[in-house]
Design a protein around this motif. Structure first.
Motif, PDB file in Angstrom:
ATOM      1  N   ASP A 133     -43.985-106.531  14.676  1.00  0.00           N
ATOM      2  CA  ASP A 133     -43.757-106.103  16.062  1.00  0.00           C
ATOM      3  C   ASP A 133     -42.273-105.793  16.291  1.00  0.00           C
ATOM      4  OD1 ASP A 133     -46.414-106.419  16.608  1.00  0.00           O
ATOM      5  OD2 ASP A 133     -46.208-108.424  17.479  1.00  0.00           O
TER       6      ASP A 133
ATOM      7  N   ASN B 272     -40.034-104.995  14.100  1.00  0.00           N
ATOM      8  CA  ASN B 272     -39.627-103.801  13.358  1.00  0.00           C
ATOM      9  C   ASN B 272     -40.112-102.518  14.025  1.00  0.00           C
ATOM     10  OD1 ASN B 272     -38.174-105.174  11.464  1.00  0.00           O
ATOM     11  ND2 ASN B 272     -39.792-105.192   9.913  1.00  0.00           N
ATOM     12  N   GLU B 273     -41.295-102.585  14.637  1.00  0.00           N
ATOM     13  CA  GLU B 273     -41.801-101.416  15.378  1.00  0.00           C
ATOM     14  C   GLU B 273     -40.802-101.028  16.476  1.00  0.00           C
ATOM     15  OE1 GLU B 273     -44.834 -99.785  15.095  1.00  0.00           O
ATOM     16  OE2 GLU B 273     -46.263-101.147  14.156  1.00  0.00           O
TER      17      GLU B 273
ATOM     18  N   TYR C  68     -37.129 -99.964  14.710  1.00  0.00           N
ATOM     19  CA  TYR C  68     -37.087 -98.681  13.991  1.00  0.00           C
ATOM     20  C   TYR C  68     -38.106 -97.720  14.575  1.00  0.00           C
ATOM     21  CZ  TYR C  68     -35.017-101.881  10.558  1.00  0.00           C
ATOM     22  OH  TYR C  68     -34.261-102.832   9.935  1.00  0.00           O
ATOM     23  N   PRO C  69     -37.822 -97.134  15.720  1.00  0.00           N
ATOM     24  CA  PRO C  69     -38.807 -96.222  16.332  1.00  0.00           C
ATOM     25  C   PRO C  69     -39.083 -95.048  15.395  1.00  0.00           C
ATOM     26  CG  PRO C  69     -36.790 -96.426  17.677  1.00  0.00           C
ATOM     27  CD  PRO C  69     -36.560 -97.201  16.438  1.00  0.00           C
ATOM     28  N   ALA C  70     -40.361 -94.800  15.153  1.00  0.00           N
ATOM     29  CA  ALA C  70     -40.758 -93.790  14.172  1.00  0.00           C
ATOM     30  C   ALA C  70     -40.097 -92.445  14.445  1.00  0.00           C
ATOM     31  CB  ALA C  70     -42.284 -93.652  14.145  1.00  0.00           C
TER      32      ALA C  70
ATOM     33  N   VAL D  27     -36.249 -92.518  13.191  1.00  0.00           N
ATOM     34  CA  VAL D  27     -35.834 -92.780  11.809  1.00  0.00           C
ATOM     35  C   VAL D  27     -36.589 -91.960  10.773  1.00  0.00           C
ATOM     36  CG1 VAL D  27     -35.161 -95.133  12.415  1.00  0.00           C
ATOM     37  CG2 VAL D  27     -37.426 -94.735  11.465  1.00  0.00           C
ATOM     38  N   ARG D  28     -37.589 -91.185  11.228  1.00  0.00           N
ATOM     39  CA  ARG D  28     -38.450 -90.501  10.259  1.00  0.00           C
ATOM     40  C   ARG D  28     -37.698 -89.555   9.330  1.00  0.00           C
ATOM     41  NH1 ARG D  28     -41.877 -87.698  13.384  1.00  0.00           N
ATOM     42  NH2 ARG D  28     -43.001 -89.603  13.885  1.00  0.00           N
ATOM     43  N   GLY D  29     -37.999 -89.684   8.043  1.00  0.00           N
ATOM     44  CA  GLY D  29     -37.543 -88.724   7.052  1.00  0.00           C
ATOM     45  C   GLY D  29     -36.044 -88.642   6.840  1.00  0.00           C
ATOM     46  N   SER D  30     -35.346 -89.669   7.220  1.00  0.00           N
ATOM     47  CA  SER D  30     -33.914 -89.597   7.032  1.00  0.00           C
ATOM     48  C   SER D  30     -33.408 -90.821   6.294  1.00  0.00           C
ATOM     49  CB  SER D  30     -33.209 -89.508   8.391  1.00  0.00           C
ATOM     50  OG  SER D  30     -31.862 -89.894   8.251  1.00  0.00           O
TER      51      SER D  30
ATOM     52  N   TYR E 217     -32.256 -94.408   7.691  1.00  0.00           N
ATOM     53  CA  TYR E 217     -32.927 -95.589   7.169  1.00  0.00           C
ATOM     54  C   TYR E 217     -31.917 -96.668   6.805  1.00  0.00           C
ATOM     55  CZ  TYR E 217     -35.784 -98.590   4.316  1.00  0.00           C
ATOM     56  OH  TYR E 217     -36.439 -99.684   3.797  1.00  0.00           O
TER      57      TYR E 217
ATOM     58  N   ARG F 121     -51.649-102.422   7.885  1.00  0.00           N
ATOM     59  CA  ARG F 121     -50.718-102.226   9.006  1.00  0.00           C
ATOM     60  C   ARG F 121     -49.316-101.898   8.489  1.00  0.00           C
ATOM     61  NH1 ARG F 121     -48.891-106.243  13.961  1.00  0.00           N
ATOM     62  NH2 ARG F 121     -47.567-104.646  14.893  1.00  0.00           N
TER      63      ARG F 121
ATOM     64  N   PHE G 296     -47.100 -98.430   8.981  1.00  0.00           N
ATOM     65  CA  PHE G 296     -45.733 -98.545   9.496  1.00  0.00           C
ATOM     66  C   PHE G 296     -44.763 -97.727   8.640  1.00  0.00           C
ATOM     67  CE2 PHE G 296     -41.566-100.524   9.587  1.00  0.00           C
ATOM     68  CZ  PHE G 296     -41.317-100.649  10.937  1.00  0.00           C
TER      69      PHE G 296
ATOM     70  N   LYS H 115     -45.549 -93.777   8.769  1.00  0.00           N
ATOM     71  CA  LYS H 115     -45.099 -93.130  10.004  1.00  0.00           C
ATOM     72  C   LYS H 115     -43.606 -92.824   9.988  1.00  0.00           C
ATOM     73  CE  LYS H 115     -48.289 -94.619  13.614  1.00  0.00           C
ATOM     74  NZ  LYS H 115     -48.490 -95.764  14.510  1.00  0.00           N
ATOM     75  N   ARG H 116     -42.873 -93.580   9.193  1.00  0.00           N
ATOM     76  CA  ARG H 116     -41.422 -93.409   9.135  1.00  0.00           C
ATOM     77  C   ARG H 116     -40.960 -92.653   7.879  1.00  0.00           C
ATOM     78  NH1 ARG H 116     -43.193 -97.028  11.996  1.00  0.00           N
ATOM     79  NH2 ARG H 116     -42.175 -97.784  13.915  1.00  0.00           N
ATOM     80  N   ASP H 117     -41.918 -92.182   7.096  1.00  0.00           N
ATOM     81  CA  ASP H 117     -41.568 -91.504   5.831  1.00  0.00           C
ATOM     82  C   ASP H 117     -40.714 -92.395   4.941  1.00  0.00           C
ATOM     83  OD1 ASP H 117     -42.888 -89.152   5.851  1.00  0.00           O
ATOM     84  OD2 ASP H 117     -41.216 -87.909   6.514  1.00  0.00           O
ATOM     85  N   TRP H 118     -41.024 -93.661   4.903  1.00  0.00           N
ATOM     86  CA  TRP H 118     -40.219 -94.576   4.100  1.00  0.00           C
ATOM     87  C   TRP H 118     -40.764 -94.743   2.689  1.00  0.00           C
ATOM     88  CZ3 TRP H 118     -38.709 -99.213   7.817  1.00  0.00           C
ATOM     89  CH2 TRP H 118     -37.740 -98.735   8.723  1.00  0.00           C
TER      90      TRP H 118
ATOM     91  N   GLN I 105     -40.635 -92.873   0.334  1.00  0.00           N
ATOM     92  CA  GLN I 105     -39.632 -92.428  -0.650  1.00  0.00           C
ATOM     93  C   GLN I 105     -38.633 -93.543  -1.030  1.00  0.00           C
ATOM     94  OE1 GLN I 105     -36.790 -89.649   1.223  1.00  0.00           O
ATOM     95  NE2 GLN I 105     -37.807 -90.047   3.174  1.00  0.00           N
ATOM     96  N   PHE I 106     -38.350 -94.444  -0.102  1.00  0.00           N
ATOM     97  CA  PHE I 106     -37.439 -95.553  -0.428  1.00  0.00           C
ATOM     98  C   PHE I 106     -38.189 -96.704  -1.079  1.00  0.00           C
ATOM     99  CE2 PHE I 106     -35.773 -93.492   3.413  1.00  0.00           C
ATOM    100  CZ  PHE I 106     -34.660 -92.919   2.832  1.00  0.00           C
TER     101      PHE I 106
END
Lengths: 116, 116, 116, 116
Positions: free
Chosen positions: C94, C96-97, C100-102, C105-108, C112, D10, D14, D17-20, D22-23
């Protein structure tokens, strides 16, 4: 040979001759170091603190080998990042002298852990 | 000061003056060492290997501090167990020279990991 | 059996039957856990990230065993300290949700590591 | 939610949704896990074993957070490698039941450490 820069040079030559520089990225070396630190801790995990002072000869030798492994990766990592290990160690001791004044922290577990 | 026994003596005096010998059981020191090794690894955990070679100055300095912390606990541990650190390191390098002959392992990732 | 509290109970009975509670102080368990985490990391230390996805069957099995060892000590530690593991895990997710709002932070990679 | 596969799902969502992903190579996750294990051990490094049972509320909460972090990386790692975590844990407990027969190892520190 007890001089850090000389040991560092010997270890660099050792890795160079084997073309191991490619594996010795700082990332990999930091992993290798903590893996060895885990092997060190394994020797002590179920011992009491008192027992940890009195190791049988065979175990003491094994512990010595783990210390050596850690030292090797520590020096390799410093070398790969061009960090002057002896210098940062001395600076750290100076900092700690200032951070933990002997008069204030002596003989007190509470103060010790508080200061950490 | 780049000589291991001299650094060891300075660190022993530092701990003695603060009555920290009681906390510095080999068991505790092995924990403190791996905790610092974890802080070191934290700097590298999400980096690529290439990135781990090219740290920004601020990060490089922080990494240097972690290396110093690890060195301090490594030397304290050797001191508490009466292990001659420089000697076990040299013996280790000798062993590795024999275990990984340069001619056989050079330039080969597969051979490298096999030999571990 | 995939339910954490049930696994926890089974592990508690296992330790109780062997009178191992005396060794399973939280301090010792935290050491045992990191020792196993080191054995896990050892499997990956010289691999590239790509290689770490494609383990040979034998290695994959060994990694599975390390994961199990870590899980066992994790659950034992929670049990010894009366921590509700499933509950703290859910609370963490919860948090972390929210942290780190999706969308942000997405794809970067940069975002990250910044967010860590 | 105390069911491992559900928590695993879950956590996968999580990360997705964040494209994580890759990490989250197994190599990186094994590092992240041991880094958290180090933060856990840090809480206990200077404590006696007795003290480690009796943590102040604030410290207990911090320890709970570390346990959650470790759990998260453990489950992510199992997920990325398609390892059935609950299954390997159960198999491990079965193996340990056979390896450490309660009748033989009960109440004996020596037998305990020998068996490790």
């Amino acid at each position: 040979m007890t001089d850090i820069p000389k040991l560092q040079e010997r270890l660099r030559e050792f890795a160079d001759k084997r073309d191991w520089k490619q594996f010795h990225s700082p990332k990999n070396l930091s992993m290798a170091l903590i893996v060895e630190a885990g092997e060190l801790a394994e020797h002590f995990q179920w011992l009491t603190q008192e027992e940890s002072f009195n190791l049988a000869n065979e175990k003491l030798e094994a512990v010595g080998e783990e210390l050596a492994d850690i030292f090797v990766y520590l020096v390799r990592l410093a070398d790969q990042l061009d960090i002057d290990l002896a210098k940062v160690v001395e600076r750290k001791i100076d900092l700690n002298e200032a951070k933990y004044p002997a008069d204030l922290v002596r003989g007190s577990a509470r103060k010790y852990t508080e200061y950490q």
